[in-house]
Design a protein around this motif. Structure first.
Motif, PDB file in Angstrom:
ATOM      1  N   ALA A   1       0.820  -1.221   0.000  1.00 14.43           N
ATOM      2  CA  ALA A   1       0.000   0.000   0.000  1.00 14.43           C
ATOM      3  C   ALA A   1       0.851   1.267   0.000  1.00 14.43           C
ATOM      4  CB  ALA A   1      -0.945   0.000   1.199  1.00 14.43           C
TER       5      ALA A   1
ATOM      6  N   CYS B   1       2.863   1.951  -2.167  1.00 16.81           N
ATOM      7  CA  CYS B   1       3.001   2.309  -3.580  1.00 16.81           C
ATOM      8  C   CYS B   1       1.721   2.924  -4.151  1.00 16.81           C
ATOM      9  CB  CYS B   1       3.348   1.074  -4.413  1.00 16.81           C
ATOM     10  SG  CYS B   1       4.704   0.116  -3.733  1.00 16.81           S
ATOM     11  N   ALA B   2       0.604   2.760  -3.400  1.00 14.30           N
ATOM     12  CA  ALA B   2      -0.729   3.045  -3.949  1.00 14.30           C
ATOM     13  C   ALA B   2      -0.977   4.523  -4.220  1.00 14.30           C
ATOM     14  CB  ALA B   2      -1.790   2.498  -3.007  1.00 14.30           C
ATOM     15  N   ASN B   3      -0.297   5.401  -3.497  1.00 12.03           N
ATOM     16  CA  ASN B   3      -0.505   6.839  -3.703  1.00 12.03           C
ATOM     17  C   ASN B   3      -0.313   7.218  -5.166  1.00 12.03           C
ATOM     18  OD1 ASN B   3       0.333   6.189  -1.025  1.00 12.03           O
ATOM     19  ND2 ASN B   3       0.479   8.367  -0.567  1.00 12.03           N
ATOM     20  N   CYS B   4       0.702   6.621  -5.793  1.00  9.00           N
ATOM     21  CA  CYS B   4       1.020   6.972  -7.184  1.00  9.00           C
ATOM     22  C   CYS B   4       0.519   5.928  -8.173  1.00  9.00           C
ATOM     23  CB  CYS B   4       2.524   7.120  -7.363  1.00  9.00           C
ATOM     24  SG  CYS B   4       3.235   8.392  -6.320  1.00  9.00           S
TER      25      CYS B   4
ATOM     26  N   THR C   1      -4.696   1.890  -5.672  1.00  8.95           N
ATOM     27  CA  THR C   1      -4.975   0.890  -4.642  1.00  8.95           C
ATOM     28  C   THR C   1      -4.800  -0.501  -5.248  1.00  8.95           C
ATOM     29  OG1 THR C   1      -6.592   2.432  -3.717  1.00  8.95           O
ATOM     30  CG2 THR C   1      -6.717   0.146  -2.947  1.00  8.95           C
ATOM     31  N   ASP C   2      -4.040  -1.364  -4.586  1.00  5.21           N
ATOM     32  CA  ASP C   2      -3.730  -2.719  -5.090  1.00  5.21           C
ATOM     33  C   ASP C   2      -3.110  -2.682  -6.489  1.00  5.21           C
ATOM     34  OD1 ASP C   2      -4.694  -3.992  -2.775  1.00  5.21           O
ATOM     35  OD2 ASP C   2      -6.750  -3.853  -3.516  1.00  5.21           O
TER      36      ASP C   2
ATOM     37  N   GLY D   1      -3.921   1.411 -11.091  1.00 10.69           N
ATOM     38  CA  GLY D   1      -3.765   2.854 -11.288  1.00 10.69           C
ATOM     39  C   GLY D   1      -4.883   3.452 -12.123  1.00 10.69           C
ATOM     40  N   VAL D   2      -5.019   4.783 -12.028  1.00  9.52           N
ATOM     41  CA  VAL D   2      -6.025   5.499 -12.813  1.00  9.52           C
ATOM     42  C   VAL D   2      -5.599   5.479 -14.278  1.00  9.52           C
ATOM     43  CG1 VAL D   2      -7.104   7.755 -13.198  1.00  9.52           C
ATOM     44  CG2 VAL D   2      -6.650   6.963 -10.860  1.00  9.52           C
TER      45      VAL D   2
ATOM     46  N   GLY E   1      -4.319   8.605 -16.337  1.00  5.12           N
ATOM     47  CA  GLY E   1      -4.169   9.592 -15.266  1.00  5.12           C
ATOM     48  C   GLY E   1      -2.848  10.336 -15.360  1.00  5.12           C
ATOM     49  N   GLY E   2      -1.911   9.823 -16.152  1.00  5.17           N
ATOM     50  CA  GLY E   2      -0.615  10.482 -16.308  1.00  5.17           C
ATOM     51  C   GLY E   2       0.527   9.702 -15.678  1.00  5.17           C
ATOM     52  N   MET E   3       0.191   8.756 -14.778  1.00  4.55           N
ATOM     53  CA  MET E   3       1.244   7.974 -14.120  1.00  4.55           C
ATOM     54  C   MET E   3       1.393   6.633 -14.829  1.00  4.55           C
ATOM     55  SD  MET E   3       3.376   8.365 -11.668  1.00  4.55           S
ATOM     56  CE  MET E   3       2.798   9.606 -10.505  1.00  4.55           C
ATOM     57  N   PRO E   4       2.638   6.176 -15.056  1.00  5.98           N
ATOM     58  CA  PRO E   4       2.803   4.861 -15.693  1.00  5.98           C
ATOM     59  C   PRO E   4       2.049   3.769 -14.918  1.00  5.98           C
ATOM     60  CG  PRO E   4       4.905   6.006 -15.574  1.00  5.98           C
ATOM     61  CD  PRO E   4       3.913   6.843 -14.821  1.00  5.98           C
TER      62      PRO E   4
ATOM     63  N   THR F   1      12.704   9.256 -12.700  1.00  3.82           N
ATOM     64  CA  THR F   1      12.608  10.511 -11.951  1.00  3.82           C
ATOM     65  C   THR F   1      12.589  10.209 -10.452  1.00  3.82           C
ATOM     66  OG1 THR F   1      10.190  10.491 -12.242  1.00  3.82           O
ATOM     67  CG2 THR F   1      11.472  11.788 -13.807  1.00  3.82           C
ATOM     68  N   ILE F   2      11.477   9.607 -10.011  1.00  2.00           N
ATOM     69  CA  ILE F   2      11.318   9.332  -8.574  1.00  2.00           C
ATOM     70  C   ILE F   2      11.671   7.900  -8.222  1.00  2.00           C
ATOM     71  CG2 ILE F   2       9.448   8.919  -6.904  1.00  2.00           C
ATOM     72  CD1 ILE F   2       8.501  11.676  -7.342  1.00  2.00           C
TER      73      ILE F   2
END
Lengths: 424, 111
Positions: free
Chosen positions: B42, B44-47, B50-51, B54-55, B58-61, B86-87
């Motif tokens: 969890a 990792c879920a912010n970016c 959840t589980d 990803g969206v 949404g813009g995130m890989p 990057t991060i």
């Protein structure tokens, strides 16, 4: 001997065998959990208490606002390149998808002895576990004249996203070309360390296009820029030369609403057209009122293994209100991470399991330096059992090499995902 | 009579208790271990959702198209510096190899 007695006796024997204290303890099935505050910390806690308990534990979320408005990215609204509606999410999925009871109300008091919470509507609710994530209180009395200046509509903070955010943009949009926007920063710790510097960039980005003779003044009570310092200074020099002026060690002591004058502890007075004065901050009001703010009367000390208050049992505190560990920022991302550690620990405790002895937290924070380019800071915090605190993992974390539009895309990706993770 | 009843009861409770205690402890440990793995993933879920869901757009890989093996290889490459980013290189370095393995097992696409 009837069946009930037999079960009771056996249960007592079992309890003895398993080494239980014999005290009545709420089980996962019977426990009532009240989550107070529906920001990044509270909303995430409510959702993950349900997820981690496989939808077993009963969760009620109490939040006064009808919708969630994100503080991260709200500086883009101050700068006028985005609208507040783009940062607004519904609480509906928490009830529809996760079975959380949502009460739109505010908590007026908590009685830790009786384990009850009183609402503004007059209702009293019982809890077995309370999770509170009340954000920050802006200490208006820490700056002379600030409360009056706010009341007169001369100053506003916009440090909690909402109507003040758009009002601050209006003040900047109404400023004459050649005017000065001043933002003052209190001594750390405060909510969102890079936030004021990002805001300065967003205001400058607007002024550069619309009122290019204007100035942005950053009045910082700290010794130097508190986050992403080298990156921000480079951006100010390269993208906003002559527009942004940074004054460190400028601690605001008073503000005069009539003459729009800012007074300092040491330096001479300054004047500005738009005054964005950020006072010192403390834990959210309900935390202070309940006697939880046992770190200098301002922040809440927690046991980092489960985020339980050190002042009161069965009250867990998350997010900006806590006395942070070394190098732990007060951020929305961090509040979401606190919430997951607390939720897992509460589910484990109510199930009679050992609480995870090695929790991990991460932080990621994107700052927009104009309407498209972004710089980040990231970190990983591992729990240190010997010192009972979180410590930055050696060799991890860091900042961007420079501003980029790719990270601008990731910043929005972060936002959409964390909103879904906390509320969806 | 009462003493005999008590002895019987204790004996019964012991048998019943021991058997059910050990069984439930085993079950609890499994559940407790699952909770630990879920709470670690969890982080990792912010970016990445959840589980790991990803969206979309949404813009995130997105990471939910990777198997556990592929995900672990990527995480290790970020950690060693073999893969740039990057991060992620900065975050991967903050986790132990064992933690990365648990995360990859937890979030990787189930076959």
């Amino acid at each position: 001997m009837d069946r009930r007695h037999f079960i009771n006796h056996s249960a007592a024997a079992l309890g003895l065998l398993a080494g239980f204290s014999g005290q009545a303890k709420a089980s996962l099935q019977k426990a009532e959990i009240l989550v107070i505050g529906g920001g990044y910390g509270g909303a995430t806690a409510a959702k993950y208490l349900r997820l981690f308990s496989n939808n077993t534990v009963k969760v009620t979320l109490i939040e006064p606002n009808p919708t969630f408005i994100s503080c991260p990215l709200s500086n883009l609204v101050v700068g006028g390149s985005r609208k507040l509606s783009e940062l607004t999410s519904s609480y509906d999925m928490l009830s529809k998808r996760h079975g959380i009871k949502i009460i739109q109300d505010s908590v007026t008091s908590i009685d830790p002895d009786k384990k009850t919470v009183k609402l503004a509507s007059g209702k009293t609710l019982h809890y077995d576990k309370a999770v509170i994530s009340p954000g920050v209180t802006l200490m208006m009395n820490s700056i002379e004249g600030l409360a009056q200046a706010n009341k007169a509509g001369v100053t506003l903070q916009a440090w909690k996203a909402g109507s003040e955010t758009t009002a601050l943009h209006q003040q900047i949009a109404s400023m004459r070309d050649g005017g000065t926007f001043a933002i003052s920063i209190p001594e750390a710790p405060y909510r969102c360390p890079p936030g004021p510097y990002e805001r300065a960039c967003q205001v400058a980005n607007y002024l550069k296009q619309n009122k290019p003779r204007s100035k942005v003044l950053i009045l910082d009570a700290n010794q130097d820029v508190t986050s992403k310092g080298a990156l921000f200074k480079r951006v100010w020099a390269e993208q906003y030369p002559g527009m942004i002026e940074y004054l460190p060690k400028h601690n605001v002591s008073a503000v005069d609403a009539k003459t729009k004058t800012i007074k300092f502890e040491i330096q001479e007075d300054l004047k500005a057209e738009v005054l964005n004065i950020l006072p010192a901050m403390s834990a959210g009001e309900i935390a202070v009122k309940t006697g939880l703010a046992n770190s200098n009367g301002r922040w809440v000390n927690v046991n980092f293994i489960n985020f339980e208050s050190t002042a009161q049992k069965d009250i867990h505190v998350l997010g900006d209100s806590i006395q942070v560990a070394y190098a732990m920022p007060k951020s929305g991302h961090m509040a979401n991470q606190h919430a997951k550690v607390a939720a897992a620990a509460i589910v484990a405790e109510l199930s009679g399991w050992e609480v995870n002895p090695a929790p991990v937290l991460t932080n990621t924070c994107y700052s927009f330096v104009n309407d498209k380019e972004v710089v980040h800071v990231a970190s990983v915090h591992q729990y240190n059992a010997a010192e009972k605190t979180f410590k930055p993992a050696p060799g991890s974390g860091g900042v961007s090499p420079g501003p980029s539009t790719l990270e601008g895309v990731y910043a929005w990706g972060w936002a959409h995902n964390i909103w879904a993770d906390s509320l969806g | 009579m009462r003493a005999m009843y008590l002895k019987l009861l204790i004996l019964l409770a012991l048998c019943l208790g021991l058997s059910s205690w050990s069984v439930s402890t085993f079950a609890q440990n499994l559940d407790a271990s699952n909770l630990y793995k879920r709470s670690l993933a969890a982080t990792c879920a912010n970016c990445h959702g959840t589980d790991g869901q990803g969206v979309i757009d949404g813009g995130m890989p997105l990471i939910n198209n990777l198997t556990s093996e592929q995900m672990l290889a990527q995480l290790k490459a970020f950690k060693s510096g073999a893969r740039e980013g990057t991060i992620m290189p900065q975050l991967a370095k903050g986790y132990s190899d064992e933690q990365l393995e648990i995360i990859a097992n937890q979030l990787g696409k189930k076959q």
